[in-house]
Motif scaffolding. Sequence first.
Motif, PDB file in Angstrom:
ATOM      1  N   ILE A 139      -6.579  25.140  48.776  1.00  0.00           N
ATOM      2  CA  ILE A 139      -7.871  24.636  48.296  1.00  0.00           C
ATOM      3  C   ILE A 139      -7.631  23.711  47.110  1.00  0.00           C
ATOM      4  CG2 ILE A 139      -8.344  26.515  46.658  1.00  0.00           C
ATOM      5  CD1 ILE A 139     -11.275  26.440  47.833  1.00  0.00           C
ATOM      6  N   ASP A 140      -8.500  22.728  46.943  1.00  0.00           N
ATOM      7  CA  ASP A 140      -8.339  21.686  45.933  1.00  0.00           C
ATOM      8  C   ASP A 140      -9.005  22.113  44.622  1.00  0.00           C
ATOM      9  OD1 ASP A 140      -8.148  19.426  44.433  1.00  0.00           O
ATOM     10  OD2 ASP A 140      -9.110  18.094  45.878  1.00  0.00           O
ATOM     11  N   PHE A 141      -8.197  22.333  43.583  1.00  0.00           N
ATOM     12  CA  PHE A 141      -8.726  22.667  42.270  1.00  0.00           C
ATOM     13  C   PHE A 141      -8.972  21.410  41.429  1.00  0.00           C
ATOM     14  CE2 PHE A 141      -7.270  26.957  43.174  1.00  0.00           C
ATOM     15  CZ  PHE A 141      -8.208  27.731  42.508  1.00  0.00           C
ATOM     16  N   LYS A 142      -8.154  20.374  41.624  1.00  0.00           N
ATOM     17  CA  LYS A 142      -8.248  19.178  40.787  1.00  0.00           C
ATOM     18  C   LYS A 142      -9.597  18.477  40.958  1.00  0.00           C
ATOM     19  CE  LYS A 142      -3.281  18.293  40.594  1.00  0.00           C
ATOM     20  NZ  LYS A 142      -2.195  17.328  40.909  1.00  0.00           N
ATOM     21  N   ASN A 143     -10.147  18.524  42.150  1.00  0.00           N
ATOM     22  CA  ASN A 143     -11.439  17.887  42.415  1.00  0.00           C
ATOM     23  C   ASN A 143     -12.550  18.922  42.609  1.00  0.00           C
ATOM     24  OD1 ASN A 143     -10.437  15.106  42.534  1.00  0.00           O
ATOM     25  ND2 ASN A 143      -9.346  15.804  44.347  1.00  0.00           N
ATOM     26  N   GLY A 144     -12.382  20.067  41.975  1.00  0.00           N
ATOM     27  CA  GLY A 144     -13.377  21.119  42.098  1.00  0.00           C
ATOM     28  C   GLY A 144     -14.720  20.710  41.507  1.00  0.00           C
ATOM     29  N   TYR A 145     -15.775  21.294  42.021  1.00  0.00           N
ATOM     30  CA  TYR A 145     -17.120  20.965  41.525  1.00  0.00           C
ATOM     31  C   TYR A 145     -17.651  22.096  40.658  1.00  0.00           C
ATOM     32  CZ  TYR A 145     -18.844  24.198  45.097  1.00  0.00           C
ATOM     33  OH  TYR A 145     -19.083  25.312  45.854  1.00  0.00           O
ATOM     34  N   LYS A 146     -18.586  21.763  39.802  1.00  0.00           N
ATOM     35  CA  LYS A 146     -19.261  22.739  38.949  1.00  0.00           C
ATOM     36  C   LYS A 146     -20.765  22.578  39.135  1.00  0.00           C
ATOM     37  CE  LYS A 146     -17.156  21.161  35.240  1.00  0.00           C
ATOM     38  NZ  LYS A 146     -16.097  20.315  35.805  1.00  0.00           N
ATOM     39  N   THR A 147     -21.461  23.677  39.247  1.00  0.00           N
ATOM     40  CA  THR A 147     -22.908  23.592  39.491  1.00  0.00           C
ATOM     41  C   THR A 147     -23.664  23.027  38.300  1.00  0.00           C
ATOM     42  OG1 THR A 147     -23.286  25.887  38.751  1.00  0.00           O
ATOM     43  CG2 THR A 147     -22.827  25.544  41.102  1.00  0.00           C
ATOM     44  N   LEU A 148     -23.003  22.928  37.135  1.00  0.00           N
ATOM     45  CA  LEU A 148     -23.672  22.336  35.977  1.00  0.00           C
ATOM     46  C   LEU A 148     -23.576  20.815  35.975  1.00  0.00           C
ATOM     47  CD1 LEU A 148     -21.274  21.348  33.853  1.00  0.00           C
ATOM     48  CD2 LEU A 148     -21.198  23.764  33.299  1.00  0.00           C
ATOM     49  N   ALA A 150     -24.397  17.098  36.825  1.00  0.00           N
ATOM     50  CA  ALA A 150     -25.683  16.490  37.174  1.00  0.00           C
ATOM     51  C   ALA A 150     -25.723  16.078  38.650  1.00  0.00           C
ATOM     52  CB  ALA A 150     -25.945  15.275  36.280  1.00  0.00           C
ATOM     53  N   ASN A 151     -24.603  15.538  39.160  1.00  0.00           N
ATOM     54  CA  ASN A 151     -24.623  15.083  40.562  1.00  0.00           C
ATOM     55  C   ASN A 151     -24.738  16.261  41.522  1.00  0.00           C
ATOM     56  OD1 ASN A 151     -22.083  16.101  40.127  1.00  0.00           O
ATOM     57  ND2 ASN A 151     -20.983  14.342  40.993  1.00  0.00           N
ATOM     58  N   PHE A 152     -24.212  17.414  41.136  1.00  0.00           N
ATOM     59  CA  PHE A 152     -24.367  18.588  41.988  1.00  0.00           C
ATOM     60  C   PHE A 152     -25.820  19.052  41.997  1.00  0.00           C
ATOM     61  CE2 PHE A 152     -24.708  23.112  42.757  1.00  0.00           C
ATOM     62  CZ  PHE A 152     -23.930  23.287  43.890  1.00  0.00           C
ATOM     63  N   MET A 153     -26.424  19.144  40.822  1.00  0.00           N
ATOM     64  CA  MET A 153     -27.812  19.602  40.745  1.00  0.00           C
ATOM     65  C   MET A 153     -28.751  18.635  41.468  1.00  0.00           C
ATOM     66  SD  MET A 153     -28.175  21.251  36.919  1.00  0.00           S
ATOM     67  CE  MET A 153     -27.322  19.968  36.010  1.00  0.00           C
ATOM     68  N   GLU A 154     -28.478  17.338  41.331  1.00  0.00           N
ATOM     69  CA  GLU A 154     -29.309  16.351  42.015  1.00  0.00           C
ATOM     70  C   GLU A 154     -29.171  16.467  43.533  1.00  0.00           C
ATOM     71  OE1 GLU A 154     -27.945  12.726  40.333  1.00  0.00           O
ATOM     72  OE2 GLU A 154     -29.004  12.995  38.431  1.00  0.00           O
TER      73      GLU A 154
END
Length: 273
Positions: A139-148, A150-154
């Motif tokens: 699994i890719d940790f370097k490009n991991g996402y965070k729910t905080l 802005a682009n994820f929330m949008e």
Amino acid sequence: METKMFDFPLEEEKILDFWNKIKAFQTSLNQSKEKPSFIFWDGPPFANGVPHYGHILAGTIKDVVTRYAHQNGYHVERRFGWDCHGVPVEYEIDTILKIKSPQQVKNFGIKNYNDLCRESVMRYLHDWERIVTRLGRWIDFKNGYKTLDANFMESVWWVFKQLFQKGLVYKSCKVMPFSTSCSTTLSNFEAEQNYREITDPAVIVTFPLEEDPTTSLLAWTTTPWTLPCNMALCVNANSTYVKVLDLKTGAFHILMRPLLSSLYNQRYVHPQR
């Protein structure tokens, strides 16, 4: 003849080192990039805690599913994610700052409070990466996402908008756990984090039968102040009830059979069906 001991943990480390040297995971993604995508929606763990057995078990299952899809001709992008919202992150900051109420948060400053929350969510990143990699999960940790982010929330709001426009969203009511200190509803996971058994004041009330005042139905409640507004007693048609003679009072009581031992020492009662 010399016996050589086989060191399984060491062999696992050798395999992980070999995968890293040949960039096995990234190579597999490059080889499959022209193939159809297999989308795997992964529920991310909370970022401000260390991995436990539940994470390890679920992560292993997820790895099996995505590897199987790749082996069946799909391109499977796998990015690690972090759930940064909710009470667990705020609870950690509240503990550090000794905050007990929303007003204390306002006094401290919303921005200052949010900044501390953001700093805390990546505290255990190294532990997660080390343990998940040690398990052999690709699994890719370097490009991991965070729910905080802005682009994820949008993106979440965009998906919700699509559902709303298709008439798939409805308004209703649901009983939810509620935190009086945070003044917010809680998810089941959040509510269970601080679950504990306590001794709560309770009363047992007798309801004499109209046709036989010497026999009463028993009702147990931790909210006796609601009794005056109760209009009826309910029984479960699929449960077994017993009628017992209380030898101390001489009265008959009707209650669920499984609760008999919790209320009476059976040496002092005479059950009747």
